[in-house]
Design a protein around this motif. Structure first.
Motif, PDB file in Angstrom:
ATOM      1  N   LYS A  88      -7.923   3.834 -13.218  1.00 32.20           N
ATOM      2  CA  LYS A  88      -8.848   4.958 -13.271  1.00 32.20           C
ATOM      3  C   LYS A  88      -8.118   6.289 -13.193  1.00 32.20           C
ATOM      4  O   LYS A  88      -8.656   7.307 -13.599  1.00 32.20           O
ATOM      5  N   PHE A 131      -8.207 -10.424  -7.484  1.00 32.79           N
ATOM      6  CA  PHE A 131      -9.176  -9.417  -7.892  1.00 32.79           C
ATOM      7  C   PHE A 131      -9.451  -9.478  -9.389  1.00 32.79           C
ATOM      8  O   PHE A 131      -9.580  -8.470 -10.071  1.00 32.79           O
ATOM      9  N   ALA A 157      -7.280  -1.502 -10.174  1.00 31.32           N
ATOM     10  CA  ALA A 157      -8.426  -0.775 -10.728  1.00 31.32           C
ATOM     11  C   ALA A 157      -8.272   0.718 -10.484  1.00 31.32           C
ATOM     12  O   ALA A 157      -8.504   1.540 -11.377  1.00 31.32           O
ATOM     13  N   GLY A 158      -7.848   1.075  -9.279  1.00 32.19           N
ATOM     14  CA  GLY A 158      -7.676   2.481  -8.928  1.00 32.19           C
ATOM     15  C   GLY A 158      -6.618   3.147  -9.797  1.00 32.19           C
ATOM     16  O   GLY A 158      -6.787   4.293 -10.234  1.00 32.19           O
ATOM     17  N   LEU A 212      -9.200   0.377   1.036  1.00 34.60           N
ATOM     18  CA  LEU A 212      -9.566   1.545   0.242  1.00 34.60           C
ATOM     19  C   LEU A 212     -10.732   1.233  -0.704  1.00 34.60           C
ATOM     20  O   LEU A 212     -11.479   2.129  -1.083  1.00 34.60           O
ATOM     21  N   GLN A 213     -10.901  -0.043  -1.060  1.00 37.93           N
ATOM     22  CA  GLN A 213     -12.023  -0.434  -1.919  1.00 37.93           C
ATOM     23  C   GLN A 213     -13.289  -0.645  -1.104  1.00 37.93           C
ATOM     24  O   GLN A 213     -14.375  -0.234  -1.497  1.00 37.93           O
ATOM     25  N   ALA A 214     -13.146  -1.335   0.021  1.00 38.19           N
ATOM     26  CA  ALA A 214     -14.317  -1.701   0.819  1.00 38.19           C
ATOM     27  C   ALA A 214     -14.065  -1.345   2.275  1.00 38.19           C
ATOM     28  O   ALA A 214     -13.858  -2.217   3.111  1.00 38.19           O
ATOM     29  N   LEU A 219     -17.129  -8.759  -1.902  1.00 41.09           N
ATOM     30  CA  LEU A 219     -17.132  -7.329  -1.607  1.00 41.09           C
ATOM     31  C   LEU A 219     -18.465  -6.670  -1.945  1.00 41.09           C
ATOM     32  O   LEU A 219     -18.532  -5.471  -2.210  1.00 41.09           O
ATOM     33  N   ASN A 252       0.829  -1.202   0.000  1.00 40.96           N
ATOM     34  CA  ASN A 252       0.000   0.000   0.000  1.00 40.96           C
ATOM     35  C   ASN A 252       0.865   1.254   0.000  1.00 40.96           C
ATOM     36  O   ASN A 252       0.536   2.246  -0.645  1.00 40.96           O
ATOM     37  N   GLN A 262      -5.332  -5.463  -5.689  1.00 40.12           N
ATOM     38  CA  GLN A 262      -6.505  -4.685  -5.283  1.00 40.12           C
ATOM     39  C   GLN A 262      -6.376  -3.230  -5.683  1.00 40.12           C
ATOM     40  O   GLN A 262      -7.346  -2.504  -5.731  1.00 40.12           O
ATOM     41  N   ALA A 263      -5.129  -2.793  -5.992  1.00 40.52           N
ATOM     42  CA  ALA A 263      -4.935  -1.385  -6.324  1.00 40.52           C
ATOM     43  C   ALA A 263      -4.984  -1.142  -7.823  1.00 40.52           C
ATOM     44  O   ALA A 263      -4.939  -0.006  -8.277  1.00 40.52           O
ATOM     45  N   THR A 284      -8.138  -4.602   1.332  1.00 42.91           N
ATOM     46  CA  THR A 284      -9.159  -3.931   0.531  1.00 42.91           C
ATOM     47  C   THR A 284      -9.690  -2.693   1.236  1.00 42.91           C
ATOM     48  O   THR A 284     -10.789  -2.242   0.937  1.00 42.91           O
TER      49      THR A 284
END
Lengths: 505, 607, 316
Positions: A247, A296, A243-244, B230-232, B39, A220, A240-241, B228
């Protein structure tokens, strides 16, 4: 507590914005690359992790390397050719070490001999035992004689595990290489700095004057550093990062399927001595759920041996040999005499999320066909030790082939090799061993293809490992970073080779 | 021991009950994965949403409570138990036990938690059962330290020494006297430990050293949600929220427990003057008396309504006069004294009446005015001089403080005056003694110092609350002499609160006898002792050991507590003269002879 | 003098016990430093290469011999070399230790500045609005793991507002202002939990003390409330507070791992965790040894503080 953060906020508000800007402004020709870990050691021939490999691709070059197209290309050798039945010969180009000395055949011979030496800790030590002798007939020629015909030698030499360093320059800090960058500063655990090697053999390369590599061990923190502009580029983007980052209009995400997840088995004791139960496990797992839960969605289902689709050896016939088929799995269990299932233990680690997630999904899916799985989740170091000692019934593996040739899978599927953490324990696979040896010695492409077709057929039946999925390996960078190539499959961890091409645009 | 407040107990009980009853709720299987809906946001079927494996978060939260609470409570209790035992033993037994207990903890503390956890887990294998000893070991030093520090601060106190000299067993001393004194910090430590156990569980579970997935636990949920977050972010919120609420409940419970075991017996409450009283103040003062109490009534609010430990107390003390306020413990005599000083414990409030000092009703003064009065016009000395003196200040500083509080004199002048006062109260070598800390003085000397402090500003009224009870007989006599001398010299009025009739005979001019919160008889000492006009006074007199060696007659029964007062005469149930009509109606304090007041209908039968 | 000598003797004994336990314990834990070093990234090292590395690192020697050698080395103050890259352990610790101490120190100052007054006020207005809100906040602060606090701070101040770098370390000498900026967030993160603990302890201790008889005496003397608080309550309440603070600071010496990770602060705890993960025996031993020496020193300071705060300890 609120008061505190507010105070921080106020102090910060006065000084920070301007400061953050000035502190961050780096010269336009310096790439700031966020590493995922500090290289534990820069020993040139040992494997000490991905971060170390990336650093070594900057400092060193071997005879050969992988080009951005994934093909072997000349590095310190300008050309190479088969030389006799068992030999290969290499013509060196005019290249200089960082100390200004010429790279000679003697340096190459000495370096490669260090890898073979009895006290060697080199990654290729085992494979180099196939070398009979290394000769340096003149300053520009190196001949390597193998004990038997070996078509895969160039593949071995193209990995960053076989760099050439100036003869006798090996010390605790590494050695003197001939790569595109020189190490200018390092602070253990914090960062490494590199400057372009002005006399690098390839004109116009490297394109950037300097590279600064701060280490961000926490994933992170690494992403945060990229997003807040502390660095221009990061490796090992956490799934998990992704997608962010996609964007974010200022950033580019670059992913390919590289490493893969699999299950390895203990063939010495426990239920998985029986290949039918290994097959049952391989057929019982809905792999898209692993891709979803552990990565993910950033990965690809893998139902056969981990051979990439782009490979000439990819065969759709066998690529889905372990398709999800719980009915078949039940039949196999019935045939093995345990129609109602059994209890067993799955070794994984809680230290790495993908290993943990994979184990949990596997547990859930096997429960559906009646196999009650208990999870054993020690820390990674213990996990490695238990793997080496075979203290498991089956275990989760996350690994990368050595290259994209099927031979690059030897270490992971050849159970006849001595026991090792990376492959199934006490699971002899004489047929696979034989086929791999044949493939290595076969120079005819069509015949090689046939050999590896057979290999895939056998592997589907024997299940030396039950592959689960490819996982996407991601680099992320700001929009103005160009020229980096994220290499697919087994070459993924060698992507650092392309850092010599990177430029700001 | 006070009664435990029900709120926090109920809260913790409810959380525990919830965890226990989870299987009855018919929740989703907390292990069931539904990766297609990973999620997912909250829906009707999954009110708190689904986690990274599509498992129902509500179900995991509630099932996780079982594991987390079990781990947290058993590990912190284990640590508390062993830690307290070690700390007590180390602090009290000293010697090698102390060495081993303290240095052993140092060794533990030298190990970073991760390393410690790793060691234990490799020995016992991962899982909740391993987590408990790991966490217990981690929290052990905290308890040992806190208890040890507590023991250090009380082990040299008089009562511990006294019990030791009386031959009380060491175990009994430890359990009976020291434990209640260190109870407060230990309970706080307990709540802190239980709370951080769950948080630590998340860290250790994250490293694979805790609860084994996929079993749910709050720590594991927090650890899993990290990836997760920041996502959830909600996935993180739920377990953290559950944890916060649990910690709050635990904290509240610990507070309540602390209050309940606190030897000082003071609980939460608010000072509130009754509105009516404020509108209709007491009668105007008669000129002259140093203190005049008119109808003083004190109330303590309880969940069952107010109780009145002091009711309708009226008395008058003239300058130069000594009035003794006598009664058994629980009769309300000390509260009366404290009310006069405006020092009632927070739980008690004045519900009615007035206390005139110097022409002002002190019960209606604001705190600032009261403060100017206290220590100047009216002063007080307390029963236990050791606990009533600040252990970390020098004697003369504490006396000087009283002078400085009411005058502009500087610290140096105050010190000089303090030395004078020490000399005045008969402390030998006062210059040297002035530098002493309370624990360096004898009990008698401490009480002399207390007296010096009280008379520092030549008060018009001195209230002495059992000033000699904690002293041995010889010292007692000396202190009484001192008080009598001081009163003669200065002309101040003295209210002497005691339960001892011989002391009353020795020092007082007049006596007021209190029973169950009321004055039952008042008069000149010689007359009252010679001819009591209330059966309680008579019974008290009869219960005193006599010089003629005739056996004292104890009074049957005990004083009724203020929440269970009998109707009519409060003494009736214990009175040998009681008749049926004694148990009804109200009984006023009546002046039946000149300066003789009694609250008995049958006083003439005694006469 | 005798007291001091005895103290030092005990300290040396303590450090030796710790060193021995660490030596044995870390080797008892499964995991082979050579195998781990060579199997990074899930690749398979050649078993012969692992064996060769074990010989190079001296791991093939009998345990007793290794122990004697270790202790002899430690006696002359040599902490040895890292098994990973042969860096001297002492140098690495010297580089890392000040950073961790600085982090803990800054966090402690922040926590004391917030926790102590808050606890005091809450105790004085027990049951009041401030007490209730502060108790809630403290419970929340204890319930939220540091990595959440840290990640939130990074998300807001670095990723959102771009006010500060997301993390990292610059030495004070090189760039003083930036050094402090980088220090602020991790220190504040640690301070959150520490302040909550201090708040709880202060509140409890002040409540405890304010019920003591001597406080009543002070009031009976007519001493002003502020002076009662400063001279009587606080002074007496400080002892348990100091105990708890010292205990927590001690455990932070090896316990700031997560914060160091989140803010990429290269401190001692991170070094320890990395060393444990790599089973870098000399590094683990070195760090734990240094921590225990520091801990012993901290203890000494606390004992001195006790004596300063409480005359009964001084004389007893």
């Amino acid at each position: 507590m609120v008061a505190l953060s507010r105070r921080e906020w106020l102090i910060g508000a006065a000084a920070l914005p301007a400061l953050a800007e000035t502190a961050r402004a780096a010269p336009a020709d310096t790439l700031r690359f966020g590493l995922s870990s500090y290289p534990p050691s820069l020993q040139p021939w040992a494997n000490t992790g991905t971060a170390a490999l990336t650093v070594k691709t900057l400092l060193h070059r071997g005879l050969l390397m992988f080009g951005t197209d994934g093909k072997v290309k000349g590095a310190l050798a300008s050309s190479w050719a088969r030389d006799g039945k068992n030999g290969w010969s290499f013509k060196l180009r005019d290249a200089l070490f960082h100390n200004g000395q010429k790279v000679t055949a003697e340096d190459v011979k000495w370096s490669l001999e260090q890898i073979m030496a009895p006290t060697s800790t080199a990654y290729l030590r085992g494979q180099f035992q196939a070398i009979a002798s290394i000769e340096a007939p003149d300053a520009k020629t190196v001949r390597i004689l193998m004990k038997q015909p070996t078509v895969t030698l160039p593949l071995m030499l193209a990995t960053p595990f076989a760099p050439v360093i100036a003869k006798g320059s090996l010390n605790a800090a590494g050695g003197i290489g001939a790569g595109p960058y020189t190490l200018t500063a390092q602070e253990r655990g914090v960062s490494l700095s590199f400057a372009a090697f002005a006399k690098f053999y390839e004109p116009g390369h490297p394109k950037l004057r300097a590279i600064h590599m701060p280490v961000y061990a926490d994933e992170n923190a690494r992403v945060a550093a990229l997003q807040s502009g502390d660095v221009d580029m990061i490796e090992y983007v956490p799934w998990q990062a992704m997608a962010g980052i996609q964007k974010n209009p200022k950033l580019v995400l670059n992913t390919v399927d590289g490493p893969y997840m699999a299950l390895a088995f203990n063939g010495g004791t426990g239920p998985f001595k029986d290949e039918r139960l290994r097959q049952a496990v391989a057929h019982a797992i809905r792999r898209e759920e692993i891709v979803a839960a552990a990565f993910f969605g950033r990965g690809t289902v893998l139902e056969g041996l981990p051979i990439t689709k782009s490979s000439e050896f990819y065969d759709p016939k066998y690529a889905h040999g372990w398709n999800y088929d719980p009915k078949l799995a039940k039949q196999l269990m019935a045939a093995a005499g345990v129609p109602n299932g059994f209890d067993c233990t799955l070794l994984s680690t809680a230290q790495y999320g993908m290993h943990l997630a994979t184990a949990q999904v596997v547990q859930q899916h096997l429960a559906a066909i009646g196999i009650k799985v208990k999870l054993d989740l020690p820390d990674w170091a213990t996990r490695v030790a238990m793997g080496n000692r075979g203290q498991y019934e089956f275990c989760v593996q996350g690994q990368t082939a050595d290259n994209n040739d099927p031979d690059g899978l030897s270490a992971y599927i050849d159970g006849t090799l001595p026991p090792d953490n990376a492959r199934s324990y006490h699971l002899p696979t004489p047929e696979i061993h034989k086929l791999l040896a044949e493939g290595r010695a076969e120079f005819d492409p069509a015949k090689r293809r046939a050999i590896y077709d057979e290999l895939q057929r056998v592997a589907i039946k024997v299940v030396p490992l039950a592959a689960l999925c490819w996982r996407a390996q991601g680099y992320a960078m700001t929009k103005n970073v160009h020229g980096f190539t994220n290499m697919p499959g087994g070459l993924n961890f060698y992507s650092g080779y392309s850092l010599e091409n990177v430029y700001f645009g | 021991m006070q009664r435990l407040r029900p709120g926090p107990v109920a809260a913790v009980g409810a959380i525990a009950l919830l965890a226990l009853l989870v299987p009855l709720f018919g929740l989703d299987n907390p292990l069931h994965m539904d990766i297609a809906h990973r999620l997912a946001r909250p829906t009707l079927a999954h009110p708190l949403g689904q986690d990274a494996y599509g498992r129902d978060v509500l179900s995991r939260l509630l099932w996780g409570a079982r594991v987390s609470l079990a781990v947290a409570s058993s590990s912190s209790l284990l640590a508390c138990l062993f830690g307290t035992a070690l700390g007590l033993a180390g602090g009290f037994l000293r010697g090698p036990v102390e060495f081993v207990a303290l240095r052993g903890m140092d060794v533990v503390l030298c190990f970073p938690p991760l390393l410690l956890a790793l060691l234990v887990v490799t020995l016992l294998g991962p899982g909740a059962a391993t987590l408990i000893p790991v966490l217990a070991v981690l929290y052990l030093p905290g308890f040992v330290r806190v208890v040890y520090a507590g023991v250090l601060s009380v082990r040299n106190q008089d009562y511990v020494e006294a019990m030791r000299s009386l031959g009380a067993g060491r175990l009994r001393i430890m359990l009976g006297t020291i434990l209640p004194n260190v109870g407060g910090p230990v309970l706080v430590q307990l709540s802190l430990a239980a709370a951080s156990a769950v948080v630590l569980e998340s860290g250790l579970s994250f490293l694979g050293l805790g609860v084994v997935p996929p079993a749910p636990s709050w720590g594991l949920m927090i650890g899993e949600a990290r990836a997760t977050m920041l996502q959830a972010p909600l996935l993180l919120l739920w377990p953290c929220l559950a944890l916060s609420v649990t910690i709050l409940a635990l904290n509240a419970l610990c507070d309540a427990l602390r209050d309940a075991v606190d030897p000082h017996g003071i609980t939460r409450g608010r000072r509130r003057a009754a509105l009516l009283e404020r509108l209709a103040p007491g009668l105007l003062p008669q000129p002259g008396p140093a203190l005049e109490l008119v109808g003083l009534t004190i109330a303590i609010d309880t969940p069952a309504g107010p109780i009145h430990p002091v009711r309708d107390v009226s008395l008058r003390v003239m300058p130069h006069e000594t009035l003794a306020l006598v009664g058994e413990s629980g009769s309300g005599k000390s509260l009366t004294g404290l009310a006069t000083m405006g020092l009632l414990p927070p739980v008690a409030r004045v519900a009615g009446g007035a206390a005139w000092i110097d022409g002002r009703d002190v019960l209606r003064l604001d705190e600032a005015a009261l403060r100017r009065l206290r220590g100047a016009t009216v002063a007080m000395i307390f029963q236990d001089p050791l606990s009533s003196l600040n252990p970390v200040q020098r004697i003369a500083t504490q006396i000087g403080e009283a002078i400085e509080a009411h005058g502009a004199s500087g610290a140096r002048a105050a010190w000089r005056r303090a030395v004078e006062l020490l000399r005045h109260v008969g402390i030998p070598d006062p210059e040297r003694r002035a530098h002493n800390f309370p624990h360096e003085m004898s009990g008698g000397m401490r009480q002399r110092a207390m007296i010096a402090m009280a008379i520092a500003n030549q008060p018009r009224l001195l209230i002495a609350d059992e000033p000699t009870t904690a002293l041995d007989v010889t010292i007692q006599a000396q202190v009484l002499d001192l008080l009598a001398t001081l009163r003669r010299e200065s002309g101040m009025a003295l209210v002497f609160i005691t339960h001892s009739l011989p002391v009353v005979a020795e020092i007082a001019d007049r006596v007021a006898v209190m029973y169950a919160g009321e004055i039952v008889e008042q008069g000149r000492v010689a007359e009252v002792f010679a001819r009591p006009l209330h059966p309680y006074t008579a019974a008290l007199l009869a219960s005193v050991p006599r010089e003629d060696a005739s056996l004292p007659e104890p009074i049957p029964g005990t004083v009724p507590p203020p929440y269970a007062l009998p109707p009519g005469c409060a003494f009736a149930p214990r009175c040998r003269l009681a008749r049926a009509d004694c148990a009804s109606g109200t009984l006023p304090l009546t002046e039946v002879m000149a300066e003789r007041l009694t609250r008995c209908r049958r006083w003439s039968e005694l006469a | 003098m005798l007291f001091v000598l005895k103290r030092i003797g005990v300290s040396v004994l303590l450090v030796w016990v710790v060193a021995t336990i660490v030596f044995l314990a870390i080797r008892m834990v499964p995991g082979d430093p050579a195998a781990i070093l060579l199997s990074q990234g899930g690749v398979a090292p050649d078993p012969a290469a692992v064996a060769a590395l074990r010989v190079q690192l001296g791991l093939n020697q009998p345990l007793g011999l290794q122990y004697v050698e270790d202790m002899r080395r430690l006696l002359v103050g040599n902490l040895g070399q890292s098994l990973q890259d042969q860096t001297p352990v002492a140098g690495e610790i010297l580089r890392r230790l000040p950073r961790t101490l600085e982090l803990i120190g800054a966090a402690a100052v922040l926590a004391v500045l917030v926790g102590l007054p808050a606890g005091l006020v809450a105790a004085m207005r027990r049951g009041g609005t401030f007490d209730r809100i502060a108790s809630w906040l403290a419970a929340a602060a204890l319930a939220v793991p540091v990595f959440v606090v840290g990640t939130l701070m990074v998300a807001i101040f670095a990723q959102g507002l771009h006010w500060a770098p997301a993390g990292g370390y610059v030495s004070f000498a090189r760039h003083p202002l930036r050094h402090l900026v980088l220090l602020a967030m991790p220190a504040a993160t640690i301070a959150v939990g520490l302040a909550a603990i201090l708040f709880r302890m202060t509140r409890a201790a002040v409540l405890d003390v304010s019920m003591r008889d001597y406080i009543r005496t002070a009031r009976a003397k007519g001493v002003a409330p502020r002076r009662i608080l400063a001279r009587h309550v606080l002074r007496n309440a400080l002892m348990p507070i100091v105990t708890v603070l010292a205990l927590n600071l001690g455990s932070l010496l090896g316990g700031t791992v997560l914060v160091e990770y989140v803010f990429n602060w290269p401190g001692l705890s991170g070094l320890l965790v990395d060393a444990v993960n790599a089973r870098d025996y000399p590094e683990v031993q070195g760090v734990v040894l240094v921590i225990s020496v520091l801990f012993v020193a901290l203890n000494l300071v606390v004992d001195l503080l006790y004596a300063l705060l409480d005359p009964r300890v001084r004389h007893g």
